[in-house]
Design a protein around this motif. Structure first.
Motif, PDB file in Angstrom:
ATOM      1  N   ALA A  86       0.818  -1.218   0.214  1.00 26.36           N
ATOM      2  CA  ALA A  86       0.088  -0.037  -0.095  1.00 26.36           C
ATOM      3  C   ALA A  86       0.980   1.071   0.052  1.00 26.36           C
ATOM      4  O   ALA A  86       1.891   1.212   0.805  1.00 26.36           O
ATOM      5  CB  ALA A  86      -0.728   0.057   1.231  1.00 26.36           C
ATOM      6  N   VAL A  87       0.536   2.239  -0.746  1.00 23.66           N
ATOM      7  CA  VAL A  87       1.647   3.394  -0.860  1.00 23.66           C
ATOM      8  C   VAL A  87       0.708   4.700  -0.903  1.00 23.66           C
ATOM      9  O   VAL A  87      -0.566   4.751  -1.257  1.00 23.66           O
ATOM     10  CB  VAL A  87       2.177   3.293  -2.123  1.00 23.66           C
ATOM     11  N   GLY A  88       1.224   5.867  -0.615  1.00 24.18           N
ATOM     12  CA  GLY A  88       0.620   7.051  -1.052  1.00 24.18           C
ATOM     13  C   GLY A  88       1.142   7.508  -2.247  1.00 24.18           C
ATOM     14  O   GLY A  88       2.193   7.347  -2.876  1.00 24.18           O
ATOM     15  N   LEU A 166       3.738   9.156   8.854  1.00 27.03           N
ATOM     16  CA  LEU A 166       3.531   9.482   7.414  1.00 27.03           C
ATOM     17  C   LEU A 166       4.569  10.805   7.253  1.00 27.03           C
ATOM     18  O   LEU A 166       5.325  11.318   8.137  1.00 27.03           O
ATOM     19  CB  LEU A 166       2.302   9.825   7.046  1.00 27.03           C
ATOM     20  N   GLU A 167       4.954  11.094   6.114  1.00 30.17           N
ATOM     21  CA  GLU A 167       5.844  12.311   5.808  1.00 30.17           C
ATOM     22  C   GLU A 167       5.116  13.515   5.871  1.00 30.17           C
ATOM     23  O   GLU A 167       4.034  13.703   5.959  1.00 30.17           O
ATOM     24  CB  GLU A 167       6.282  11.950   4.295  1.00 30.17           C
ATOM     25  N   VAL A 183       5.221   6.511  -2.544  1.00 32.98           N
ATOM     26  CA  VAL A 183       5.791   6.617  -1.362  1.00 32.98           C
ATOM     27  C   VAL A 183       5.222   5.307  -0.376  1.00 32.98           C
ATOM     28  O   VAL A 183       4.117   5.355  -0.323  1.00 32.98           O
ATOM     29  CB  VAL A 183       5.942   7.960  -0.814  1.00 32.98           C
ATOM     30  N   GLY A 184       5.894   4.590   0.050  1.00 34.39           N
ATOM     31  CA  GLY A 184       5.659   3.554   0.885  1.00 34.39           C
ATOM     32  C   GLY A 184       6.692   3.242   2.260  1.00 34.39           C
ATOM     33  O   GLY A 184       7.853   3.987   1.883  1.00 34.39           O
ATOM     34  N   MET A 185       6.431   2.370   2.733  1.00 33.76           N
ATOM     35  CA  MET A 185       7.561   2.191   4.060  1.00 33.76           C
ATOM     36  C   MET A 185       8.103   0.847   3.877  1.00 33.76           C
ATOM     37  O   MET A 185       8.918   0.546   4.644  1.00 33.76           O
ATOM     38  CB  MET A 185       6.721   2.288   5.243  1.00 33.76           C
ATOM     39  N   ASN A 209      -3.669   6.557  -0.622  1.00 31.11           N
ATOM     40  CA  ASN A 209      -3.899   7.956  -0.384  1.00 31.11           C
ATOM     41  C   ASN A 209      -2.955   8.986  -1.205  1.00 31.11           C
ATOM     42  O   ASN A 209      -2.061   8.311  -1.493  1.00 31.11           O
ATOM     43  CB  ASN A 209      -3.821   8.117   1.148  1.00 31.11           C
TER      44      ASN A 209
END
Ligand code: HPA
Length: 246
Positions: A86-88, A166-167, A183-185, A209
């Protein structure tokens, strides 16, 4: 012959389409994987499934034992790995619900055990990481996404952030300037460790998101969860489709 391994991320602790045939608790020289490996049949073919954050979901991105996870999957017979993340969305073309099969990565993480090449080496090995993801596996994922007519992007740079927070908006602007589309973690060091083990690896990312500063207001977990539930229901169909092409 080895089988496909699926690493499920947030929102994909279990794969409903999987007909479970067994569970294996493995120990590795690097410790325990996040959860039992689940063996089963997907579209009639053998697969291995591992919940990256544990089952139930309890391990944050910076505490995942990526080395143990990859090592255990290889020990259990994985020949190929599809990672679900899952990513932004950073790029305007990456709205919630959209899929992305990234073709490159930038690693902003720190302090994670990120290599198998550490102690008692006969020689130092520097893997080639010019193309972090396996191109043939990427193309197979893309073919299934196109056949299912799911909105998707055929490439993009995955920015791997440390989390678990989150960033900030400025961090996302920097990542955008660097060329990151999503962006993901959890994308790194997983991709690099797979390459060290010579396991073909690709990422199926679901945008859940708009990244920080890319939409009005704060990022709300309830919005993410709604997108995730709908999107992850599609992930099963993509994985079932891809297994037929392997
Ligand atoms: N940032 C980092 N990781 C994420 C995000 C995000 O906006 N959404 C889902 N995983």
């Amino acid at each position: 012959m080895g089988c496909l391994a699926i690493i499920g991320g947030t929102g994909l602790t279990r794969l409903p389409e999987l007909q479970v045939t067994g569970r294996e608790s493995l120990e590795t020289p690097f410790g325990s994987p996040s959860a039992e490996l689940v063996r089963g049949l997907l579209a009639g073919r053998e697969v291995l499934f591992l919940a990256r954050h544990g089952d139930p979901h309890r391990i944050p991105p910076h505490r995942v034992n990526y080395r143990a996870n990859l090592w255990a999957l290889r020990e259990a017979g994985a020949a190929t790995v599809v990672a679900v993340n899952a990513v932004g969305g950073i790029d305007a073309g990456m709205p919630p619900g959209h899929f992305c099969v990234p073709d490159d990565v930038i690693d902003y993480t720190w302090g994670r055990a990120s290599t198998f090449f550490e102690d008692d080496l006969e020689q130092v090995t520097h893997i080639d990481f010019t193309q972090p993801y396996d191109e043939s596996l990427r193309q197979k994922l893309l073919a299934v996404l196109a056949a299912e007519a799911y909105g998707h992007s055929s490439g993009g740079v995955y920015g791997a952030a440390q989390g678990p927070r989150l960033e900030s908006a400025a961090e996302i602007r920097r990542m955008e300037r660097d060329g990151c589309a999503i962006v993901g973690m959890t994308g790194m060091p997983e991709a690099a460790l797979a390459r060290e083990l010579e396991l073909p690896y690709a990422c199926l990312a679901l945008v859940v998101n708009p990244a920080a500063g890319k939409a009005r207001g704060p990022i709300r977990m309830e919005d993410i969860e709604a997108v995730m539930a709908a999107g992850m229901a599609r992930v099963g169909a993509v994985l079932a489709g891809v297994i037929d092409t392997l």
